[in-house]
Every structure is written in structure tokens, then in C-alpha cells.
Design a protein around this motif. Structure first.
Motif, mmCIF file in Angstrom:
data_model
loop_
_atom_site.group_PDB
_atom_site.id
_atom_site.type_symbol
_atom_site.label_atom_id
_atom_site.label_comp_id
_atom_site.label_asym_id
_atom_site.label_seq_id
_atom_site.Cartn_x
_atom_site.Cartn_y
_atom_site.Cartn_z
ATOM 1 N N VAL A 29 1.447 3.484 6.878
ATOM 2 C CA VAL A 29 1.681 3.980 5.915
ATOM 3 C C VAL A 29 2.077 4.755 4.946
ATOM 4 O O VAL A 29 2.812 5.203 4.300
ATOM 5 N N ALA A 30 1.303 6.389 5.812
ATOM 6 C CA ALA A 30 1.229 7.416 5.588
ATOM 7 C C ALA A 30 2.883 7.869 5.744
ATOM 8 O O ALA A 30 3.705 8.837 5.914
ATOM 9 N N CYS B 22 1.181 -1.170 -0.029
ATOM 10 C CA CYS B 22 -0.062 0.358 0.095
ATOM 11 C C CYS B 22 1.313 0.822 0.206
ATOM 12 O O CYS B 22 0.479 2.287 -0.135
ATOM 13 N N THR B 23 1.817 1.429 0.317
ATOM 14 C CA THR B 23 2.836 2.496 0.410
ATOM 15 C C THR B 23 3.286 2.708 -0.513
ATOM 16 O O THR B 23 3.501 4.261 -1.016
ATOM 17 N N LEU C 160 1.335 9.502 -5.810
ATOM 18 C CA LEU C 160 1.681 10.803 -5.021
ATOM 19 C C LEU C 160 2.519 11.018 -6.338
ATOM 20 O O LEU C 160 2.690 12.841 -6.349
ATOM 21 N N ALA D 62 5.520 6.525 3.864
ATOM 22 C CA ALA D 62 5.166 6.598 1.974
ATOM 23 C C ALA D 62 5.911 8.430 2.137
ATOM 24 O O ALA D 62 5.656 8.691 0.560
ATOM 25 N N THR E 155 -3.066 2.755 7.985
ATOM 26 C CA THR E 155 -3.096 3.968 7.523
ATOM 27 C C THR E 155 -2.471 4.574 8.120
ATOM 28 O O THR E 155 -0.868 5.636 7.099
ATOM 29 N N MET F 48 7.725 8.960 -0.807
ATOM 30 C CA MET F 48 6.695 9.579 -1.886
ATOM 31 C C MET F 48 7.223 10.714 -2.755
ATOM 32 O O MET F 48 8.079 11.464 -3.595
ATOM 33 N N VAL G 245 0.841 4.061 -2.996
ATOM 34 C CA VAL G 245 0.120 5.181 -2.690
ATOM 35 C C VAL G 245 0.861 6.320 -2.969
ATOM 36 O O VAL G 245 1.445 7.808 -3.442
#
Length: 313
Positions: free
Chosen positions: A184-185, A104-105, A112, A188, A181, A192, A108
Motif C-alpha cells: 500500500v505504501a 486501502c491505497t 493524505l 500510495a 502495509t 498521494m 490512504v
């Protein structure tokens, strides 16, 4: 394409063999008093000697390695010295947690990064300058600091997300998504920023090439040129960076899983290292290298599809 896949698979298997062999040798040389660690400090010398014989630690290193290698080829990595649970069972039970967070990371970060990088390359100006600041911040700020900040703001104060724990997707997509969540944030952010920087640079290079001017002279719009032509040519660079980010995320998962109390591979690796549980450590190393080989193979296939010249390189 098949020759490319065959070459990459051969290289990946060679790397797996080399890493597993080196790890086994280093772990055995660095191991000390493993049997006493399993039995406890109150164990007698006779009990320690019997435990060493049971674990095979009294045999020569080459003999132990060949026995482990024969089992590993069959998918049998032995049992944990401390829990008695099969290594494969321990890893497979924790693998979905780590893969949920890491995959998921990657998704995302990729979405982005492409959006931010392409926008910065096309518009420049303040958007480009902001990206530079975010990229420097993403590289400089440790992941654990981002994780602690997110927990403090969104879990402890705002109470939007749970601070710790993991819900498998079988408990419901909503509960699963909420539980991953924040991890992952945290992962990420840096991925990103660095990937967006790479997308921005590659896109700017593509927009300055002669074929772009030719396309403009034929009346193609800027958006079509950017998304259908320049971005496709710039994609291999971004994919390469993402594959490196995947490897970094597997390492970062050790810290992130500790902060968020996630029962994943990183948590298992750290506890096994602390205990000196060599069968589990070897199993984790092999599984992680296999995942890295698979991801690199997928990236090479994607790059070969996007850029046919890469197939022959």
C-alpha cells in the motif's frame, strides 16, 4: 441522479463490450502454438491437432467469440487451459488480495492528499514548495523502486514488516494489515503526490472566487470557509484524479504483486500472459473493466452529489 446513473451504466456496459471484443480478437490473432504449449514440445502433430479441436481453436473466430460471449453473459468464462480450474474460481479467489491493496491505497492516498493539498493551499510558503517537490518525485520515481526501497529498509533491515506474502483478513486484522502495509505504501506514494497537487490547485482556485470574499465579509472564519465551502467545491477534481489513480493502480498491482509475492489478480494476469492462457486472460480483463466501471460510476455519483450542475452535463 437516476438519469445520470443510467447514462453512466450504459456507457460502462458499452465500454465493457468493446474492450472484451477487441481483447478477444487480439488474443486470438496473436496466439500461436497454444495447444503445443499446453501439451509440451514432445507432443506429436496428431496430439496437437486433437488438443486444438478440444480447445475449439480449429473453429472460426466468430464462432469462438459467440460461444465465449454466451458463456460470459451467464458468468461462465470457461476453464483454464493449463490447470483445468474454472476461470471464475481462479479470479474470485485472488480478487480479495488485489482489492485489499488497491482500496486501502485509495483511502490512504485520499486522506493524505486532502490533508497535504489543503494545507499547502492555505499556508503556501515552504509547505507549498515541499508539496511541489514531492509531487515531482512521486511522478518520476517508479513504483517498483519505491517498493524495493521499502522492503530493504523496513523489512530486511528493520524487520518491522514482512517482505513477502499475504494474510487474508480471516487470519486476523493485525496479520492482514502487516502483510499489505508495504504494498500500500509503495502504491500510495505516487497517487498521494499527484492527487495532493490537484487538491492544492483546485482549493487555491476556489479560495480566489467571489463567494469566498462574500463569506469572509459576513464574518465566517478561514477554517470554516476552507473546510465547509472551498474544499467541497474542490472535491470533484480530486475525485476524478483518484478514479484515474485507481485504474493506474490496477496496472501497477501487476508489478507490486510480483515484488511482494501477493497472490492477486496482477500475479494471475502475468502468469496467464506468459502461458498464453486465453480463458483466464479474458476473465481477468472483464473483471478489471467491471471494477473500473463501478469505480467511475461511484465517482460520478459523488461528483453529482457535490456539484448538482454536473448531473446535467
Amino acid at each position: 441522479m437516476l438519469r445520470l446513473i443510467a447514462r453512466r451504466l450504459a456507457g460502462g456496459l458499452s465500454a465493457l463490450f468493446a474492450v472484451a471484443t477487441l481483447t478477444f480478437v487480439l488474443l486470438n490473432f496473436s496466439a500461436s502454438n497454444v495447444a503445443r504449449g499446453v501439451l509440451g514440445e514432445s507432443a506429436t502433430p496428431a496430439q496437437v491437432a486433437a488438443k486444438e479441436a478440444e480447445l475449439g481453436l480449429d473453429r472460426p473466430l466468430a464462432e469462438r467469440y459467440l460461444a465465449w460471449l454466451g458463456g460470459a453473459i451467464r458468468g461462465d468464462f470457461g476453464v483454464s487451459w493449463f490447470t483445468g480450474q474454472p476461470v471464475t474460481t481462479s479470479i474470485v479467489g485472488r480478487l480479495p488480495t488485489t482489492l485489499s491493496v488497491v482500496v486501502c491505497t485509495i483511502l490512504v492516498a485520499a486522506v493524505l492528499a486532502v490533508a497535504v493539498g489543503v494545507t499547502a493551499a492555505a499556508r503556501r510558503g515552504w509547505v507549498d514548495r515541499l508539496l511541489q517537490i514531492v509531487a515531482v518525485g512521486g511522478a518520476a520515481v517508479p513504483q517498483f523502486l519505491v517498493a524495493v526501497l521499502l522492503v530493504s529498509l523496513l523489512a530486511v533491515q528493520a524487520r518491522i514488516f514482512p517482505a513477502t506474502g499475504y494474510h487474508p483478513i480471516t487470519d486476523g486484522v493485525g496479520a492482514w494489515a502487516l502483510s499489505i502495509t508495504l504494498p500500500v505504501a509503495a502504491l500510495a506514494f505516487g497517487a498521494m503526490a499527484s492527487t495532493a497537487q490537484q487538491v492544492r490547485g483546485a482549493t487555491i482556485d476556489e479560495l480566489s472566487r467571489d463567494y469566498v470574499r462574500t463569506l469572509r465579509s459576513r464574518g465566517l472564519g478561514s477554517t470554516e470557509i476552507l473546510l465547509r465551502h472551498a474544499l467541497r467545491s474542490a472535491a470533484p477534481s480530486a475525485l476524478t484524479v483518484l478514479s484515474l489513480q485507481f485504474i493506474a493502480m490496477l496496472g501497477g498491482a501487476v508489478i507490486i504483486e510480483q515484488i511482494f509475492a501477493l497472490p492477486g489478480i496482477g500475479f494471475l494476469a502475468l502468469s496467464s500472459t506468459t502461458q498464453g492462457d486465453m480463458p483466464v486472460l479474458m476473465g481477468v480483463v472483464v473483471y478489471v473493466v467491471i471494477m473500473v466501471v463501478i469505480v467511475n460510476l461511484l465517482v460520478d455519483v459523488a461528483v453529482g452529489w457535490l456539484n448538482p450542475k454536473a448531473r446535467a452535463s
